[in-house]
Scaffold this motif. Sequence first.
Motif, PDB file in Angstrom:
ATOM      1  N   TYR A   1      76.854  -7.637  44.284  1.00  0.00           N
ATOM      2  CA  TYR A   1      77.709  -6.615  44.887  1.00  0.00           C
ATOM      3  C   TYR A   1      78.822  -7.246  45.735  1.00  0.00           C
ATOM      4  N   HIS A   2      78.694  -8.525  46.065  1.00  0.00           N
ATOM      5  CA  HIS A   2      79.709  -9.230  46.836  1.00  0.00           C
ATOM      6  C   HIS A   2      80.614 -10.089  45.958  1.00  0.00           C
ATOM      7  N   THR A   3      80.500  -9.964  44.630  1.00  0.00           N
ATOM      8  CA  THR A   3      81.201 -10.866  43.718  1.00  0.00           C
ATOM      9  C   THR A   3      82.035 -10.077  42.717  1.00  0.00           C
ATOM     10  N   ILE A   4      83.256 -10.574  42.467  1.00  0.00           N
ATOM     11  CA  ILE A   4      84.131 -10.013  41.433  1.00  0.00           C
ATOM     12  C   ILE A   4      84.245 -11.053  40.324  1.00  0.00           C
ATOM     13  N   LEU A   5      84.007 -10.637  39.101  1.00  0.00           N
ATOM     14  CA  LEU A   5      83.963 -11.562  37.973  1.00  0.00           C
ATOM     15  C   LEU A   5      85.350 -11.778  37.360  1.00  0.00           C
ATOM     16  N   ASN A   6      85.522 -12.967  36.779  1.00  0.00           N
ATOM     17  CA  ASN A   6      86.662 -13.323  35.918  1.00  0.00           C
ATOM     18  C   ASN A   6      88.019 -13.267  36.618  1.00  0.00           C
ATOM     19  N   VAL A   7      88.042 -13.378  37.930  1.00  0.00           N
ATOM     20  CA  VAL A   7      89.308 -13.404  38.654  1.00  0.00           C
ATOM     21  C   VAL A   7      89.099 -14.100  39.993  1.00  0.00           C
ATOM     22  N   ALA A   8      90.087 -14.899  40.359  1.00  0.00           N
ATOM     23  CA  ALA A   8      90.099 -15.518  41.689  1.00  0.00           C
ATOM     24  C   ALA A   8      91.227 -14.859  42.465  1.00  0.00           C
ATOM     25  N   ALA A   9      90.899 -13.778  43.172  1.00  0.00           N
ATOM     26  CA  ALA A   9      91.903 -12.955  43.830  1.00  0.00           C
ATOM     27  C   ALA A   9      92.097 -13.411  45.268  1.00  0.00           C
ATOM     28  N   SER A  10      93.322 -13.801  45.593  1.00  0.00           N
ATOM     29  CA  SER A  10      93.645 -14.173  46.970  1.00  0.00           C
ATOM     30  C   SER A  10      93.914 -12.915  47.791  1.00  0.00           C
ATOM     31  N   SER A  11      94.081 -13.101  49.094  1.00  0.00           N
ATOM     32  CA  SER A  11      94.310 -11.960  49.979  1.00  0.00           C
ATOM     33  C   SER A  11      95.644 -11.277  49.696  1.00  0.00           C
ATOM     34  N   SER A  12      96.607 -12.011  49.128  1.00  0.00           N
ATOM     35  CA  SER A  12      97.906 -11.420  48.804  1.00  0.00           C
ATOM     36  C   SER A  12      97.886 -10.633  47.498  1.00  0.00           C
ATOM     37  N   GLN A  13      96.809 -10.754  46.737  1.00  0.00           N
ATOM     38  CA  GLN A  13      96.735 -10.080  45.441  1.00  0.00           C
ATOM     39  C   GLN A  13      95.937  -8.782  45.499  1.00  0.00           C
ATOM     40  N   ILE A  14      95.405  -8.431  46.650  1.00  0.00           N
ATOM     41  CA  ILE A  14      94.686  -7.165  46.778  1.00  0.00           C
ATOM     42  C   ILE A  14      95.506  -6.231  47.661  1.00  0.00           C
TER      43      ILE A  14
ATOM     44  N   ILE B   1      87.584  -1.741  43.502  1.00  0.00           N
ATOM     45  CA  ILE B   1      87.239  -2.885  42.656  1.00  0.00           C
ATOM     46  C   ILE B   1      85.785  -2.754  42.222  1.00  0.00           C
ATOM     47  N   THR B   2      85.536  -2.982  40.935  1.00  0.00           N
ATOM     48  CA  THR B   2      84.170  -2.980  40.407  1.00  0.00           C
ATOM     49  C   THR B   2      83.587  -4.384  40.534  1.00  0.00           C
ATOM     50  N   THR B   3      82.409  -4.468  41.106  1.00  0.00           N
ATOM     51  CA  THR B   3      81.779  -5.763  41.359  1.00  0.00           C
ATOM     52  C   THR B   3      80.864  -6.149  40.196  1.00  0.00           C
ATOM     53  N   ALA B   4      80.238  -7.320  40.306  1.00  0.00           N
ATOM     54  CA  ALA B   4      79.351  -7.812  39.246  1.00  0.00           C
ATOM     55  C   ALA B   4      78.095  -6.975  39.114  1.00  0.00           C
TER      56      ALA B   4
ATOM     57  N   VAL C   1      89.210  -1.619  49.133  1.00  0.00           N
ATOM     58  CA  VAL C   1      89.952  -2.478  50.055  1.00  0.00           C
ATOM     59  C   VAL C   1      90.712  -1.591  51.041  1.00  0.00           C
ATOM     60  N   LEU C   2      90.555  -1.886  52.332  1.00  0.00           N
ATOM     61  CA  LEU C   2      91.243  -1.146  53.396  1.00  0.00           C
ATOM     62  C   LEU C   2      92.001  -2.157  54.250  1.00  0.00           C
ATOM     63  N   ILE C   3      93.337  -2.037  54.262  1.00  0.00           N
ATOM     64  CA  ILE C   3      94.180  -2.970  55.006  1.00  0.00           C
ATOM     65  C   ILE C   3      94.806  -2.228  56.180  1.00  0.00           C
ATOM     66  N   GLU C   4      94.634  -2.758  57.387  1.00  0.00           N
ATOM     67  CA  GLU C   4      95.182  -2.146  58.586  1.00  0.00           C
ATOM     68  C   GLU C   4      96.662  -2.488  58.738  1.00  0.00           C
ATOM     69  N   ASP C   5      97.303  -1.854  59.725  1.00  0.00           N
ATOM     70  CA  ASP C   5      98.735  -2.080  59.937  1.00  0.00           C
ATOM     71  C   ASP C   5      99.025  -3.522  60.358  1.00  0.00           C
TER      72      ASP C   5
ATOM     73  N   ILE D   1      92.150  -7.209  56.752  1.00  0.00           N
ATOM     74  CA  ILE D   1      91.548  -6.686  55.519  1.00  0.00           C
ATOM     75  C   ILE D   1      90.112  -6.284  55.792  1.00  0.00           C
ATOM     76  N   ASN D   2      89.754  -5.082  55.397  1.00  0.00           N
ATOM     77  CA  ASN D   2      88.387  -4.589  55.490  1.00  0.00           C
ATOM     78  C   ASN D   2      87.903  -4.224  54.088  1.00  0.00           C
ATOM     79  N   ILE D   3      86.613  -4.421  53.883  1.00  0.00           N
ATOM     80  CA  ILE D   3      85.992  -4.100  52.596  1.00  0.00           C
ATOM     81  C   ILE D   3      84.985  -2.983  52.829  1.00  0.00           C
ATOM     82  N   GLY D   4      85.237  -1.848  52.178  1.00  0.00           N
ATOM     83  CA  GLY D   4      84.363  -0.694  52.336  1.00  0.00           C
ATOM     84  C   GLY D   4      83.285  -0.656  51.283  1.00  0.00           C
ATOM     85  N   ASP D   5      82.050  -0.325  51.715  1.00  0.00           N
ATOM     86  CA  ASP D   5      80.933  -0.197  50.786  1.00  0.00           C
ATOM     87  C   ASP D   5      80.484   1.255  50.742  1.00  0.00           C
ATOM     88  N   LYS D   6      79.216   1.496  50.471  1.00  0.00           N
ATOM     89  CA  LYS D   6      78.707   2.858  50.369  1.00  0.00           C
ATOM     90  C   LYS D   6      78.323   3.444  51.727  1.00  0.00           C
TER      91      LYS D   6
END
Length: 270
Positions: free
Chosen positions: A116-129, A135-138, A145-149, A153-158
């Motif tokens: 649930y903490h991993t994204i497959l087949n991509v190496a996404a930097s902070s500038s690419q999100i 995002i669908t995880t493994a 993804v929640l980005i403040e002013d 960067i914050n990552i929201g879960d369930k």
Amino acid sequence: LWYLSYGICVQRAAGEYKPVALPTFRPQTMMIQALLILVATGAQAKSVYDIASSDSDFEMLTEAIERADMVDFFSNEDPITVFAPDDHAFEAFLYDSGVGEMSNLSQDEWKRILQYHTILNVAASSSQISDGQVITTASGDSIIVLIEDNGTINIGDKTNRPGGVTEPDVMAKNGIIHVINKVLISNPTQPTYKPTERPTEKPTEYPTKEPTYKPTKEPTKKPTKKPTKYPTQYPTAYPTEYPTTKKPTKYPTTKKPTKYPTKYPTAYPT
């Protein structure tokens, strides 16, 4: 194409070789450039697992990877993006969820958490999100993804509490690591851990031997003295005159007064 041989630099173009002036190389500059190249290639030579296992802030993450039997998964050449919780995040997760110890979760449970903490087949930097990106995880579950002013960067879960990215863009040879301060939860309503069973052992029985001390004697009760009875009726009239039969005390007057001389001598011896 450039060729450097025996101090002669030539350029091949259309089958011809033309001599070119040899550039000047400084040993100090070449040494610095070589060191920079070695440092850059050495940093990227480590896999995600290598970086986690060599960092003191990822001791619990390393243990989780090993318990899930995912060392090869985080070491292979396929590109991945990992949101890696630090040790403080794992400690908070174990306490808040009631799991207590990492050994209380099975291999499959740790595997699902790490997926649930991993994204497959991509190496996404902070500038690419981007903000609001889902995002669908493994594991098949999604994060947001929640980005403040201010750019945080914050990552929201369930759950209603997202995890913040504390250190973005840690480069690895097989992907990118973003350090977060929370273990992401994919299914908060149904915990998979088993509560610790209460011990069934009987409590220790203590001996019921009679005490050896002697009971204290009861104090002897003294008879209570009856209260004095006072008359309940008092006289209503008192005499207003007191008897005067007692004679006054007489002092003797027979003692004669002392006589002092009326004449004193007029001359005193010198």
